[in-house]
Design an enzyme around this catalytic site. Structure first.
Site, PDB file in Angstrom:
ATOM      1  N   ASP A   1       0.852  -1.195   0.000  1.00  0.00           N
ATOM      2  CA  ASP A   1       0.000   0.000   0.000  1.00  0.00           C
ATOM      3  C   ASP A   1       0.891   1.250   0.000  1.00  0.00           C
ATOM      4  OD1 ASP A   1      -3.219   0.525   0.992  1.00  0.00           O
ATOM      5  OD2 ASP A   1      -1.812   2.202   1.072  1.00  0.00           O
ATOM      6  N   ILE A   2       0.523   2.231  -0.806  1.00  0.00           N
ATOM      7  CA  ILE A   2       1.328   3.446  -0.953  1.00  0.00           C
ATOM      8  C   ILE A   2       1.295   4.301   0.317  1.00  0.00           C
ATOM      9  CG2 ILE A   2      -0.437   5.023  -1.875  1.00  0.00           C
ATOM     10  CD1 ILE A   2       1.601   5.745  -4.085  1.00  0.00           C
TER      11      ILE A   2
ATOM     12  N   GLY B   1     -15.605   2.705   3.699  1.00  0.00           N
ATOM     13  CA  GLY B   1     -14.307   3.354   3.521  1.00  0.00           C
ATOM     14  C   GLY B   1     -13.578   2.933   2.262  1.00  0.00           C
ATOM     15  N   GLN B   2     -14.314   2.421   1.273  1.00  0.00           N
ATOM     16  CA  GLN B   2     -13.665   1.998   0.029  1.00  0.00           C
ATOM     17  C   GLN B   2     -13.418   3.215  -0.856  1.00  0.00           C
ATOM     18  OE1 GLN B   2     -15.879  -0.784  -2.414  1.00  0.00           O
ATOM     19  NE2 GLN B   2     -14.078  -1.323  -3.630  1.00  0.00           N
TER      20      GLN B   2
ATOM     21  N   HIS C   1     -10.094  -5.399  -3.306  1.00  0.00           N
ATOM     22  CA  HIS C   1      -8.751  -5.584  -2.737  1.00  0.00           C
ATOM     23  C   HIS C   1      -8.886  -5.977  -1.282  1.00  0.00           C
ATOM     24  CE1 HIS C   1      -9.949  -1.352  -2.522  1.00  0.00           C
ATOM     25  NE2 HIS C   1      -9.301  -1.279  -1.368  1.00  0.00           N
TER      26      HIS C   1
ATOM     27  N   HIS D   1      -7.029  -5.886   2.179  1.00  0.00           N
ATOM     28  CA  HIS D   1      -5.924  -5.295   2.937  1.00  0.00           C
ATOM     29  C   HIS D   1      -5.351  -6.351   3.880  1.00  0.00           C
ATOM     30  CE1 HIS D   1      -6.820  -0.873   2.290  1.00  0.00           C
ATOM     31  NE2 HIS D   1      -8.027  -1.366   2.014  1.00  0.00           N
TER      32      HIS D   1
HETATM   33  P1  AMP Z   1      -9.666   1.381   0.206  1.00  0.00           P
HETATM   34  O1  AMP Z   1      -9.738   2.724   0.884  1.00  0.00           O
HETATM   35  O2  AMP Z   1     -10.107   0.224   1.041  1.00  0.00           O
HETATM   36  O3  AMP Z   1     -10.359   1.440  -1.134  1.00  0.00           O
HETATM   37  O4  AMP Z   1      -8.122   1.113  -0.045  1.00  0.00           O
HETATM   38  C1  AMP Z   1      -7.440   1.694  -1.117  1.00  0.00           C
HETATM   39  C2  AMP Z   1      -5.985   1.664  -0.732  1.00  0.00           C
HETATM   40  O5  AMP Z   1      -5.228   1.898  -1.897  1.00  0.00           O
HETATM   41  C3  AMP Z   1      -5.577   2.738   0.277  1.00  0.00           C
HETATM   42  O6  AMP Z   1      -5.057   2.108   1.443  1.00  0.00           O
HETATM   43  C4  AMP Z   1      -4.525   3.557  -0.463  1.00  0.00           C
HETATM   44  O7  AMP Z   1      -3.460   3.962   0.359  1.00  0.00           O
HETATM   45  C5  AMP Z   1      -4.063   2.571  -1.528  1.00  0.00           C
HETATM   46  N1  AMP Z   1      -3.508   3.172  -2.732  1.00  0.00           N
HETATM   47  C6  AMP Z   1      -3.988   4.233  -3.412  1.00  0.00           C
HETATM   48  N2  AMP Z   1      -3.221   4.467  -4.492  1.00  0.00           N
HETATM   49  C7  AMP Z   1      -2.234   3.529  -4.484  1.00  0.00           C
HETATM   50  C8  AMP Z   1      -1.122   3.250  -5.330  1.00  0.00           C
HETATM   51  N3  AMP Z   1      -0.860   3.982  -6.433  1.00  0.00           N
HETATM   52  N4  AMP Z   1      -0.306   2.216  -5.010  1.00  0.00           N
HETATM   53  C9  AMP Z   1      -0.543   1.481  -3.906  1.00  0.00           C
HETATM   54  N5  AMP Z   1      -1.589   1.696  -3.074  1.00  0.00           N
HETATM   55  C10 AMP Z   1      -2.411   2.696  -3.363  1.00  0.00           C
END
Ligand code: AMP
Ligand code: ZN
Length: 114
Positions: free
Chosen positions: A30-31, A93-94, A100, A102
């Site tokens: 995760d970024i 919170g998506q 995906h 986590h």
């Molecule tokens: P969610 O909020 O459950 O939809 O999770 C989306 C996740 O994607 C969040 O934890 C973000 O930090 C992560 N995210 C967003 N952009 C990127 C990216 N370019 N590379 C890796 N993770 C990302």
């Protein structure tokens, strides 16, 4: 799906820090990590959320969950434990509408979640 962030990561149009890949699944860091281990395990096929699953997806969902557990084991966090989360839509919170899982670990998690 053309305008999907995770589809772009899967297509290598956007770089990511990959930790696992096979023909159906990609896992990457995760970024914006919320724990020492914070990996996203995603289906390569675009599915928007848990609301869009059909019985034919039971296999791939099982693979996501088992892959998260395997990555946790590789990271040495299996015994102490870890958190796995699917967020769904606004109240869940998506923020990225591509399924995906986590995987969070390496520190104690709180309950209930915020
Ligand atoms: P969610 O909020 O459950 O939809 O999770 C989306 C996740 O994607 C969040 O934890 C973000 O930090 C992560 N995210 C967003 N952009 C990127 C990216 N370019 N590379 C890796 N993770 C990302
Ligand atoms: Zn997608």
């Amino acid at each position: 799906m053309a305008d999907c962030l995770f589809c772009k990561i899967i297509a290598r149009d956007i770089p990511a820090s990959n930790v696992y890949e096979d023909d159906r699944i990609l896992a990457f860091n995760d970024i914006n990590p919320q724990a020492p281990t914070h990996v996203l395990v995603v289906t390569k096929r675009h599915i928007s959320s848990l609301n869009d699953l059909s019985p034919e997806d039971d296999q791939i969902v099982g693979e996501l969950v088992r892959r998260a557990a395997a990555i946790a084991k590789e990271r040495g966090i299996s015994t102490n434990g870890f958190r796995t989360v699917f967020n769904t839509n606004r109240d869940g919170g998506q923020t990225v509408p591509h399924i995906h899982l986590h995987l969070l670990g390496g520190r104690g998690m709180h309950w209930p979640p915020g």
